[in-house]
Enzyme design. Structure first.
Site, PDB file in Angstrom:
ATOM      1  N   CYS A  70       0.708  -1.299  -0.093  1.00  0.00           N
ATOM      2  CA  CYS A  70      -0.056  -0.112  -0.017  1.00  0.00           C
ATOM      3  C   CYS A  70       0.718   1.167  -0.095  1.00  0.00           C
ATOM      4  O   CYS A  70       1.701   1.742   0.977  1.00  0.00           O
ATOM      5  CB  CYS A  70      -0.874  -0.106   1.247  1.00  0.00           C
ATOM      6  SG  CYS A  70      -1.658   1.599   1.599  1.00  0.00           S
ATOM      7  N   CYS A  73       0.108   3.691   2.943  1.00  0.00           N
ATOM      8  CA  CYS A  73       0.598   3.293   4.135  1.00  0.00           C
ATOM      9  C   CYS A  73       2.208   3.228   4.341  1.00  0.00           C
ATOM     10  O   CYS A  73       2.565   3.815   5.448  1.00  0.00           O
ATOM     11  CB  CYS A  73       0.571   1.691   4.208  1.00  0.00           C
ATOM     12  SG  CYS A  73      -1.312   1.076   3.929  1.00  0.00           S
TER      13      CYS A  73
END
Length: 144
Positions: A70, A73
Site C-alpha cells: 500500500c 501506508c
C-alpha cells in the site's frame, strides 16, 4: 498459564529481547546494551500477541492497520513514527500488517488501509481511514 511474551529488537544494538506483555508500560531497556527498547517507535503486533499487549497497557493504543504493498501506508509510516516519538509514554503506537493478520483485520472491520484505530481500555474510541500527517495522527491519538 504462561505470560505472553513479545520479542522486541533493540533499536540501538539489534539484540532481540523477550519481554512479558505485562511490562509494556514499564519503559523496558535492552538486556544487552541497556538502551530503551520502545523509544517512541511503533510496536509491530499481530493476531498472536495483540490482545495480550492491549490488555496489559494502561495507555491509550493507536493502531495503524497497513500492508507493505500500500503506497499511502508506506508514505504515512514516517509520520506515524514521528507521532509515536512525540507522544512517547502517553500513547502506545502499534502497527498491524493487515495481510499477515486477517483475524485482527476482520475483527476491527478494516475495509481500507491505512486505517488508524484508537483504543482505550480495549474499546475503540475513534477511527480514521486514509494517510494522515503527523499532526493529525497526534490529534487522533490524544482524542478521548
Amino acid at each position: 498459564m504462561d505470560t505472553p511474551r513479545l520479542q522486541l529488537p533493540c533499536p540501538h544494538c539489534g539484540a532481540t529481547n523477550r519481554l512479558p506483555a505485562a511490562r509494556i508500560d514499564d519503559a523496558p531497556n535492552c538486556g544487552k546494551c541497556g538502551g530503551p527498547l520502545l523509544q517512541g517507535q511503533p510496536l509491530e503486533l499481530g493476531d498472536d500477541n495483540f490482545d495480550a499487549v492491549v490488555a496489559a497497557t494502561a495507555l491509550p493504543v493507536l493502531v495503524d492497520f497497513w500492508a507493505p504493498w500500500c503506497g499511502p501506508c508506506r508514505m504515512m509510516a514516517p509520520a506515524f513514527a514521528q507521532a509515536g516519538a512525540q507522544l512517547q509514554g502517553q500513547v502506545l503506537f502499534v502497527k498491524v500488517n493487515s495481510d499477515d493478520n486477517p483475524g485482527l483485520s476482520q475483527r476491527f472491520g478494516i475495509r481500507s488501509i491505512p486505517t488508524l484505530v484508537r483504543l482505550q481500555a480495549g474499546r475503540e474510541t475513534s477511527r480514521q481511514s486514509g494517510a494522515l500527517p503527523a499532526g493529525a495522527i497526534v490529534a487522533l491519538a490524544q482524542r478521548g
